[in-house]
Every structure is written in C-alpha cells, then in structure tokens.
Design an enzyme around this catalytic site. Sequence first.
Site, PDB file in Angstrom:
ATOM      1  N   ARG A  49       0.845  -1.192   0.000  1.00 32.02           N
ATOM      2  CA  ARG A  49       0.000   0.000   0.000  1.00 32.02           C
ATOM      3  C   ARG A  49       0.884   1.246   0.000  1.00 32.02           C
ATOM      4  NH1 ARG A  49      -4.176  -2.042   4.754  1.00 32.02           N
ATOM      5  NH2 ARG A  49      -5.041  -3.831   3.608  1.00 32.02           N
ATOM      6  N   ASP A  51       2.112   5.023  -0.243  1.00 32.06           N
ATOM      7  CA  ASP A  51       1.469   6.254   0.209  1.00 32.06           C
ATOM      8  C   ASP A  51       1.342   7.286  -0.907  1.00 32.06           C
ATOM      9  OD1 ASP A  51       1.196   5.304   2.807  1.00 32.06           O
ATOM     10  OD2 ASP A  51       3.084   6.184   3.492  1.00 32.06           O
ATOM     11  N   ARG A 194      10.862   5.972   4.772  1.00 32.78           N
ATOM     12  CA  ARG A 194      11.064   7.430   4.818  1.00 32.78           C
ATOM     13  C   ARG A 194      11.625   7.871   6.169  1.00 32.78           C
ATOM     14  NH1 ARG A 194       5.339   9.475   3.087  1.00 32.78           N
ATOM     15  NH2 ARG A 194       6.243  11.514   3.562  1.00 32.78           N
TER      16      ARG A 194
END
Length: 241
Positions: A49, A51, A194
Amino acid sequence: MRYFIECAYRGTNYCGWQIQNNANTVQEEIEKALSILLKTTIEITGSSRTDTGVHAVQQMAHFEVEHELDTEKLVYRINKILPFDISVNQFFKVADDYHCRFEATSRKYEYRISRKKNPFQKGLCYNFNQKLHVELMNEACQILFKHIDFECFSKVNTQVFTFNCSIIEARWEEKDDLLIFHIKANRFLRGMVRAVVGTLLEIGSGKLSIIDFEQIILSKNRKNAGRAVPAEGLFLMEVNY
C-alpha cells in the site's frame, strides 16, 4: 480464476495505491479500466500500500474472473485506456489461493536524493544539497541488520501484530548527482523507509552518531527517530515471491 498483475506508476498525481473516498488512487484507476474491459465489476488486491506521491517500478496485485483471459491482448487494451502515469506490464494466471501480499517473500525500495537542483527530476527525487558523510551513513546501515524490531520507524497508531522486520539489504549508492538508498526486507512498516532515510540523513549531516542510531532503534519510540523525508523520492522497486 486468479490472475496477477505486474504494474508500474508515477505516484505524483495519486493519493497512494489503496482506494479511498473522495481521492484518486492507483488501485481505483486499474479497477475501473479492468471493469470496463471485462464488462464486470473487478476488485484488485495490491501487494503493498504505497502512500501518496510514492512511485512503483514493480507493484503486484491480483484479481479474480470466471473465465480464462487472453493476457497479451488485455495488456495492450488496458494500457490504451489507463492514464499516462500508470502502466500494466503483464498479467499471468496463478493458483486460486495464491495471494500477492501474503505470499511475497520480500520487497525492495529505493529512495532517491538529488544533490543539486534538476528540473527533470522534479517529483521523482528529494532535492537535498547539504554536505553528507555517506561513508558514515553506510556504516550506520550495518546496525539495521542487527535488529528486527523497528517500531521507532513506524507511523504511530498503526495496527499491526508485530513491528518485526528482517532487513536483507540496506546501503547508499552515489550515482552521478543522485544519492540512492537501497533497502530490502521481508516486510515494511507504515512510513518505515522514509523514517529510516530521514534518520540516516541526520547521521550524514553530523546531527546524530552511529551510537545514537542504535539507541533510537532500541528505544522503540518514533519521536526519537528523524523526520520522514518527502514521498516523492520513494520507489517500490520489486516484489519477490
């Protein structure tokens, strides 16, 4: 019958992979195109999934139909109607119980940083021109192999059974004006890559030491880790089975 889809996309114009209310997503675009071509409502499941703003060189998904498909013809037809920033590379038939997410053994991401302003890389990398000690950042990467609990790099209030991940690869590569972080693991937490990159950049810029990096991991506290770098530099590179 269950089919896998191998697709790629530039995530700039999408609110991530997964379907959301009142937001344009990659999953929605592919489902819409498949439903038109197969003349029935098609729902797909993705392997990861990604972002908002995150890109994919190889994303995998699966869906089910009642009849066998001409996959080569379907690739051609779906790419004619998908937006320019989404492509389907292939369809292939799998066992009816083969799941694109749960059967995956590993995933690999890249995070791309541009060391100087480049108009041709806008939206595809993070522009960061501060001086960095890349060798020290690579030394810090070795710490990641010593641990499996990465709660400190996960978005808070994430409902997961475990924060454990087995990292297989973690390294920085300097390539022309780009600095590329490679990371591969059996699974990733929400926002993990990240946050790892943001923390490693603090090591490279002298704000944190390698000892600090390990203490952050041991703390299991997201507040102790560095900021999450922008989504535009992140690419899902491969999903392995």
